[in-house]
Motif scaffolding. Structure first.
Motif, PDB file in Angstrom:
ATOM      1  N   SER A 248       0.795  -1.326  -0.011  1.00 53.18           N
ATOM      2  CA  SER A 248       0.028   0.029  -0.016  1.00 53.18           C
ATOM      3  C   SER A 248       0.753   1.352   0.091  1.00 53.18           C
ATOM      4  N   ARG A 254      -2.333   7.659  -0.363  1.00 55.17           N
ATOM      5  CA  ARG A 254      -3.705   6.983  -0.771  1.00 55.17           C
ATOM      6  C   ARG A 254      -4.687   7.857  -0.767  1.00 55.17           C
ATOM      7  N   ASP A 281     -10.133   3.269   2.596  1.00 53.09           N
ATOM      8  CA  ASP A 281      -8.978   2.604   2.540  1.00 53.09           C
ATOM      9  C   ASP A 281      -8.557   1.684   3.987  1.00 53.09           C
ATOM     10  N   LEU A 286      -7.599  -3.201   2.155  1.00 49.31           N
ATOM     11  CA  LEU A 286      -6.298  -3.233   1.478  1.00 49.31           C
ATOM     12  C   LEU A 286      -5.513  -4.308   1.739  1.00 49.31           C
ATOM     13  N   SER A 322      -0.444   2.219  -8.657  1.00 50.42           N
ATOM     14  CA  SER A 322      -0.901   3.083  -7.541  1.00 50.42           C
ATOM     15  C   SER A 322      -0.192   4.310  -7.454  1.00 50.42           C
ATOM     16  N   VAL A 375      -4.452   1.551  -3.242  1.00 50.90           N
ATOM     17  CA  VAL A 375      -4.934   2.644  -2.713  1.00 50.90           C
ATOM     18  C   VAL A 375      -6.125   2.575  -1.720  1.00 50.90           C
ATOM     19  N   GLY A 376      -7.198   1.807  -2.302  1.00 44.90           N
ATOM     20  CA  GLY A 376      -8.441   1.868  -1.686  1.00 44.90           C
ATOM     21  C   GLY A 376      -9.435   1.360  -2.542  1.00 44.90           C
TER      22      GLY A 376
END
Length: 704
Positions: A248, A254, A281, A286, A322, A375-376
């Protein structure tokens, strides 16, 4: 009673509160239901149902008869009240077995529930009514706990249930809820006397007791045992979801990536109608979206009907880095367009291959859930609450997949079974009964200076017409009071808040950042923040001049500039409304700074309208006059200055302003709010560069 201890659910029962309800089984049903609904590990919003059976006097015969009280159609047990219950004669409901002719008659049986109604003022019975009615227990809970569904949705669910509970929990294979499933539950009980509950394959859990407390504790005990079993097995088959495939981004990054991407995603998802977004997120999200098993599990879709009814059959997984540069909007759109096209084609093919001759027409083929590895998760739906709940349900689905994979293999519902639920005629009828969407449903508004006066009235009007709003103000204390007021009046899903100084570029960008993260984008911007200084030319200072032009002119310009950036990302048009003034057109004494700044605002509006029309962004003007109520415009000596200019006292100003109008009317903030709605509510979608005067009729201010 001794308080029980649980690790995976919350024990909330309060003996003193329950004792106060003793003897009222319906009140105890509501109490138990609210406790169960308060813990999302036990059931999700709107999911499951609860019931009780008690004796009541038949109003026709005066004879005591057994009545079942059950959560009615479309309710939520966490917020359940008595008017959300359906009440039915138990004997009449069970007598329906005598005329039931099989699965082909399932939907017809629902209409017959109405012939079993005991309380004519009660809620409409849900499809789950017979599932409770044929079981003999006084109190019954049907819930969708993630831990239980993980077992119910696993490949070896039936065997695991039998082994884990040593035969004390029965099993019924997946079947769409209805009359026949109720008969199967009764058959399962008859064949397994003494069981404490029944697991429904891919669906959920039934538990019960002869008192509200016994049912409550039985429910918690079963869920606790399911959750403990899952916890003990995590990692035994290998890393969760096969382990991490990517890492992540840091939390701040994010959020930044989400804010850059959300308006673009919202534009794609709004190809049929405007949608409100929600971003999460959450650590559970994640863990799933960064995993090696994402590509295998995500396309399978969800298992529990409550999940996919809100999340669609499966999510859209974005195949972009990402760390991608999201500031190159056209490049991002070019990358995403094929993914959205493929998703819509997949959903259309799903519909076409599964539809029946009488299926409802295909619904919006855009995704509800969008997963961005690293990211989410984004969710898009008709309003904030629905988008937020859809995201919560997909987290439930993630929990189910995680548990099922830990103990066996996750199995989703077959596509045809899923379709039969999603496009069920009874579900369609429920959708058709819902209130018609309001004019601003799906729209996001940012009204500058919306913690009081005109701005607050506009924000309230927009929310009442279906929009969500970013509340903002320079005054943090006033903003805090507005937050409390809006929470009480409209609820937390109707607005977000941000301090906003329209003279500060970073403050403006931060406000839009907040709106985008909260709702996915912005559709309506009202430049309302303002102040006024009334002085003769000789008394005007450079500071006065700069203050007026910085707030009114530069503020309007730079808020509009940031708004346009967001609106162009969405590519679905938008509205910019500038609250100007009669003074932009009418000359008067002691007003050079304010009046000329207002004139600049007016002409800037015309200039922006000509430039932004190609993007279908409309720019219009409201010209108020003398809006005194709750307005900051009267602070700082303005009232005294105007009274002096007119040779009257401050107390005489309201009547003076009303008397000089053609309509002899005092202008209120709500009048300005109504004018803003006139521009944004749909009837004037082909109007830009226009002015609406809201001044009671001042002939000198007529546009000519």
């Amino acid at each position: 009673m001794k308080t029980k201890s649980y690790q995976y659910v919350d024990y909330l029962w309060n003996d003193e509160k329950a004792q106060a309800l003793a003897g009222d089984e319906v009140a105890l049903l509501i109490y138990r239901s609210n406790l169960l609904g308060a813990d999302l590990r036990i059931t999700n919003y709107g999911g499951g149902n609860t019931s009780c059976k008690s004796m009541a006097k038949d109003p026709l015969t005066g004879v005591e008869t057994e009545v079942m009280w059950i959560k009615g159609s479309g309710g939520d047990i966490g917020t359940l009240t008595k008017d959300g219950l359906a009440a039915l004669y138990v004997d009449r409901l069970r007598d329906l077995k005598n005329i039931y002719q099989g699965l082909d008659q399932e939907d017809e049986m629902v209409e017959l529930f109405n012939h079993c109604i005991y309380d004519l003022a009660s809620k409409a019975p849900s499809i789950d009514t017979p599932l409770h009615g044929f079981l003999p227990f006084k109190h019954i809970d049907h819930l969708h706990p993630d831990a239980a569904i993980a077992i119910a949705a696993s490949k070896d669910g039936e065997l695991i249930t039998k082994t884990l509970f040593k035969g004390k929990i029965g099993w019924v294979d997946w079947q769409k809820p209805g009359f026949d499933l109720g008969l199967q539950l009764k058959q399962c009980l008859d064949e397994n006397p003494g069981i404490n509950g029944i697991m429904l394959g891919s669906h959920g859990l039934f538990t019960w007791g002869d008192t509200a407390y016994e049912s409550y504790v039985n429910t918690l005990d079963v869920i606790e045992q399911c959750a403990a079993f899952l916890e003990a097995n995590y990692g035994k088959k290998g890393p969760v979801f096969g382990g991490h495939k990517i890492a992540s981004l840091e939390a701040a990054e994010r959020q930044k990536q989400a804010s850059l991407l959300a308006p673009i995603l919202r534009g794609f998802c709004a190809s049929q109608k405007h949608m409100i977004g929600h971003f999460s997120d959450d650590a559970r999200v994640l863990e799933f979206i960064n995993s090696k098993d994402l590509a295998r599990l995500a396309p399978l879709g969800t298992s529990c009907p409550d999940h996919f009814l809100r999340t669609k059959i499966s999510p859209l997984v974005l195949d972009i880095s990402s760390n991608m540069d999201l500031s190159d909007v056209e490049a991002v759109k070019a990358t995403l367009a094929p993914a959205f096209k493929a998703y819509r084609e997949m959903y259309t093919a799903y519909y076409e291959s599964c539809k029946h001759h009488n299926s409802p027409a295909i619904r919006d083929a855009n995704p509800v859930i969008i997963l961005y590895p690293g990211v989410g998760m984004f969710a898009f739906s008709k309003d904030k609450q629905t988008a937020r709940v859809a995201a919560e349900f997909y987290i439930n689905a993630i929990n189910v997949m995680k548990g099922a994979e830990a103990i066996s293999n996750y199995t989703a519902l077959p596509r045809q079974e899923a379709f039969n639920i999603e496009y069920w005629l009874l579900e369609e009828a429920k959708l058709q009964r819902m209130p018609k969407a309001k004019s601003l449903s799906g729209k996001v508004a940012l009204v500058t200076g919306s913690a009081g006066g005109i701005g607050k009235a506009i924000a309230k009007k927009f929310i009442s017409e279906g929009a969500v709003v970013l509340l903002n103000d320079l005054d943090e204390e006033r903003l805090s009071e507005a937050e409390k007021e809006f929470t009480s009046e409209f609820g937390i899903d109707s607005f977000a808040i941000s301090r906003l100084d329209v003279t500060d570029e970073e403050s403006i960008k931060n406000a839009f950042y907040t709106a985008v993260l909260a709702f996915g984008g912005v559709d309506i911007v009202v430049n309302n923040a303002g102040l006024s200084i009334s002085k003769p030319i000789g008394e005007h200072t450079e500071k006065d001049w700069d203050t007026l032009y910085n707030v009114l002119v530069k503020g309007q310009f730079f808020v509009t500039q940031v708004a346009v950036t967001t609106m162009k990302k969405q590519a679905i048009g938008g509205d910019i409304i500038n609250i100007v003034s009669k003074n932009a057109l009418v000359s008067g004494p002691n007003n050079a700074g304010y009046g000329s700044a207002k004139a600049a605002q007016l002409h800037l509006s015309r200039l922006n309208a000509t430039e932004l029309g190609a993007d279908h962004i409309r720019v219009n003007v409201i010209n108020p006059d003398a809006v005194i109520s709750d307005s900051n415009i009267w602070a700082g000596g303005w009232a005294e200055g105007r009274a002096k200019a007119y040779g009257i006292t401050v107390a005489e100003l309201p009547a003076y302003y009303a008397n000089r109008t053609l309509l002899n009317e005092i202008i209120l903030p709500e009048d300005i709010a109504n004018a803003c709605f006139a521009f944004t509510g749909g009837l004037l979608n082909k109007s830009t560069g226009n002015i609406i005067n809201v001044d009671g009729g001042v002939a000198m201010a007529f546009v000519r």
